[in-house]
Scaffold this active site. Structure first.
Site, PDB file in Angstrom:
ATOM      1  N   HIS A  19      26.929  33.625  48.412  1.00  0.00           N
ATOM      2  CA  HIS A  19      28.253  34.250  48.568  1.00  0.00           C
ATOM      3  C   HIS A  19      28.466  34.686  50.026  1.00  0.00           C
ATOM      4  O   HIS A  19      29.529  34.445  50.606  1.00  0.00           O
ATOM      5  CB  HIS A  19      28.378  35.498  47.675  1.00  0.00           C
ATOM      6  CG  HIS A  19      28.423  35.216  46.210  1.00  0.00           C
ATOM      7  ND1 HIS A  19      27.671  35.911  45.297  1.00  0.00           N
ATOM      8  CD2 HIS A  19      29.143  34.316  45.483  1.00  0.00           C
ATOM      9  CE1 HIS A  19      27.932  35.465  44.070  1.00  0.00           C
ATOM     10  NE2 HIS A  19      28.824  34.493  44.167  1.00  0.00           N
ATOM     11  N   LYS A  43      32.341  35.550  31.061  1.00  0.00           N
ATOM     12  CA  LYS A  43      30.948  35.897  31.365  1.00  0.00           C
ATOM     13  C   LYS A  43      30.655  37.333  30.962  1.00  0.00           C
ATOM     14  O   LYS A  43      31.493  38.220  31.169  1.00  0.00           O
ATOM     15  CB  LYS A  43      30.683  35.770  32.876  1.00  0.00           C
ATOM     16  CG  LYS A  43      30.697  34.350  33.399  1.00  0.00           C
ATOM     17  CD  LYS A  43      30.394  34.329  34.896  1.00  0.00           C
ATOM     18  CE  LYS A  43      30.437  32.924  35.465  1.00  0.00           C
ATOM     19  NZ  LYS A  43      30.374  32.923  36.935  1.00  0.00           N
ATOM     20  N   ARG A  96      28.566  24.224  45.552  1.00  0.00           N
ATOM     21  CA  ARG A  96      27.154  23.879  45.751  1.00  0.00           C
ATOM     22  C   ARG A  96      26.843  22.467  45.284  1.00  0.00           C
ATOM     23  O   ARG A  96      25.904  21.841  45.764  1.00  0.00           O
ATOM     24  CB  ARG A  96      26.252  24.867  44.993  1.00  0.00           C
ATOM     25  CG  ARG A  96      26.246  26.265  45.562  1.00  0.00           C
ATOM     26  CD  ARG A  96      25.743  27.256  44.560  1.00  0.00           C
ATOM     27  NE  ARG A  96      26.598  27.262  43.375  1.00  0.00           N
ATOM     28  CZ  ARG A  96      26.476  28.086  42.343  1.00  0.00           C
ATOM     29  NH1 ARG A  96      25.504  28.972  42.338  1.00  0.00           N
ATOM     30  NH2 ARG A  96      27.299  28.023  41.323  1.00  0.00           N
ATOM     31  N   SER A 133      24.321  33.667  40.771  1.00  0.00           N
ATOM     32  CA  SER A 133      24.232  35.034  40.248  1.00  0.00           C
ATOM     33  C   SER A 133      23.561  35.045  38.884  1.00  0.00           C
ATOM     34  O   SER A 133      22.814  35.966  38.559  1.00  0.00           O
ATOM     35  CB  SER A 133      25.629  35.646  40.137  1.00  0.00           C
ATOM     36  OG  SER A 133      26.179  35.849  41.406  1.00  0.00           O
TER      37      SER A 133
HETATM   38  O1  PNS Z   1      32.288  33.914  40.275  1.00  0.00           O
HETATM   39  P1  PNS Z   1      33.054  33.299  39.124  1.00  0.00           P
HETATM   40  O2  PNS Z   1      32.689  33.960  37.811  1.00  0.00           O
HETATM   41  O3  PNS Z   1      32.878  31.820  39.058  1.00  0.00           O
HETATM   42  O4  PNS Z   1      34.605  33.597  39.406  1.00  0.00           O
HETATM   43  C1  PNS Z   1      35.607  33.119  38.527  1.00  0.00           C
HETATM   44  C2  PNS Z   1      36.930  33.869  38.729  1.00  0.00           C
HETATM   45  C3  PNS Z   1      36.707  35.364  38.480  1.00  0.00           C
HETATM   46  C4  PNS Z   1      37.413  33.657  40.144  1.00  0.00           C
HETATM   47  C5  PNS Z   1      37.928  33.297  37.688  1.00  0.00           C
HETATM   48  O5  PNS Z   1      37.437  33.568  36.402  1.00  0.00           O
HETATM   49  C6  PNS Z   1      39.330  33.858  37.834  1.00  0.00           C
HETATM   50  O6  PNS Z   1      40.066  33.427  38.687  1.00  0.00           O
HETATM   51  N1  PNS Z   1      39.687  34.869  37.011  1.00  0.00           N
HETATM   52  C7  PNS Z   1      40.965  35.537  37.092  1.00  0.00           C
HETATM   53  C8  PNS Z   1      41.866  35.226  35.892  1.00  0.00           C
HETATM   54  C9  PNS Z   1      42.896  34.158  36.220  1.00  0.00           C
HETATM   55  O7  PNS Z   1      43.699  34.296  37.113  1.00  0.00           O
HETATM   56  N2  PNS Z   1      42.832  33.034  35.444  1.00  0.00           N
HETATM   57  C10 PNS Z   1      43.795  31.960  35.536  1.00  0.00           C
HETATM   58  C11 PNS Z   1      43.568  30.943  36.639  1.00  0.00           C
HETATM   59  S1  PNS Z   1      42.037  30.113  36.623  1.00  0.00           S
END
Ligand code: PNS
Length: 165
Positions: A19, A43, A96, A133
């Site tokens: 990150h 998650k 990645r 993570s």
């Molecule tokens: O680190 P991660 O868990 O891969 O991050 C994922 C994250 C939090 C960026 C994604 O789940 C997200 O964008 N959540 C917000 C909810 C949202 O806007 N969803 C609709 C579009 S994907």
């Protein structure tokens, strides 16, 4: 919409060296970077959002990352609502492997439909390609040493057992 302002969203549960590498690269490309801790409904979390925020702030302060970097959290709705509120035009994600491309592409397309927001994929240092993570959570929960994979502030926090697991 301003393509000089970008948002790096993620669960950051906990923040890893991967990150930090993506944040460092993005901070070089954009005038203002918002590093955003977002709840991922898919998650199960290890750390409360406030703790992730604090660890990210410490990790960035301890690093050589410079430029205007704002650390914030968002749990009020869609990610693109935050992006629009702060006038950003770009989401930055670290990639990645092909697995990440498959995971990120639908979200990028949906976010572009929801708002006028582009997603930029950055390639982290291959040294961090295998760090996630979820693996850090697993190693930490079983008492292993996660210091090679996370910023020092995170390693200290997980090592002291302050997370209460
Ligand atoms: O680190 P991660 O868990 O891969 O991050 C994922 C994250 C939090 C960026 C994604 O789940 C997200 O964008 N959540 C917000 C909810 C949202 O806007 N969803 C609709 C579009 S994907």
């Amino acid at each position: 919409m301003n393509s000089r302002i970008a948002v790096v969203p993620g669960s950051f549960d906990p923040p890893t060296l991967g990150h930090l590498d993506v944040i460092r690269r993005a901070a070089r490309l954009y005038d203002t970077l918002h590093v955003l801790v977002v709840h991922n409904p898919g998650k199960e979390a290890m750390l409360p959002i406030a703790q992730r925020l604090s660890l990210l702030e410490q990790s960035i302060a301890d690093s050589d990352i410079d430029g205007e970097v704002v650390v914030a959290s968002w749990s009020m709705g869609l990610l693109v609502d935050y992006v629009t509120d702060v006038g950003a035009g770009v989401l930055v994600k670290g990639i990645r492997s092909q697995v990440d491309v498959a995971y990120e592409t639908p979200m990028a397309i949906v976010n572009r439909h929801l708002a006028d927001v582009e997603t930029v994929f950055l390639l982290p240092d291959p040294a961090h390609a295998l760090v996630s993570s979820s693996l850090v959570r697993q190693v930490a929960s079983l008492g292993g040493d996660v210091s090679p994979f996370v910023p020092a502030a995170v390693a200290r926090f997980l090592d002291t057992g302050a997370r209460g697991i």
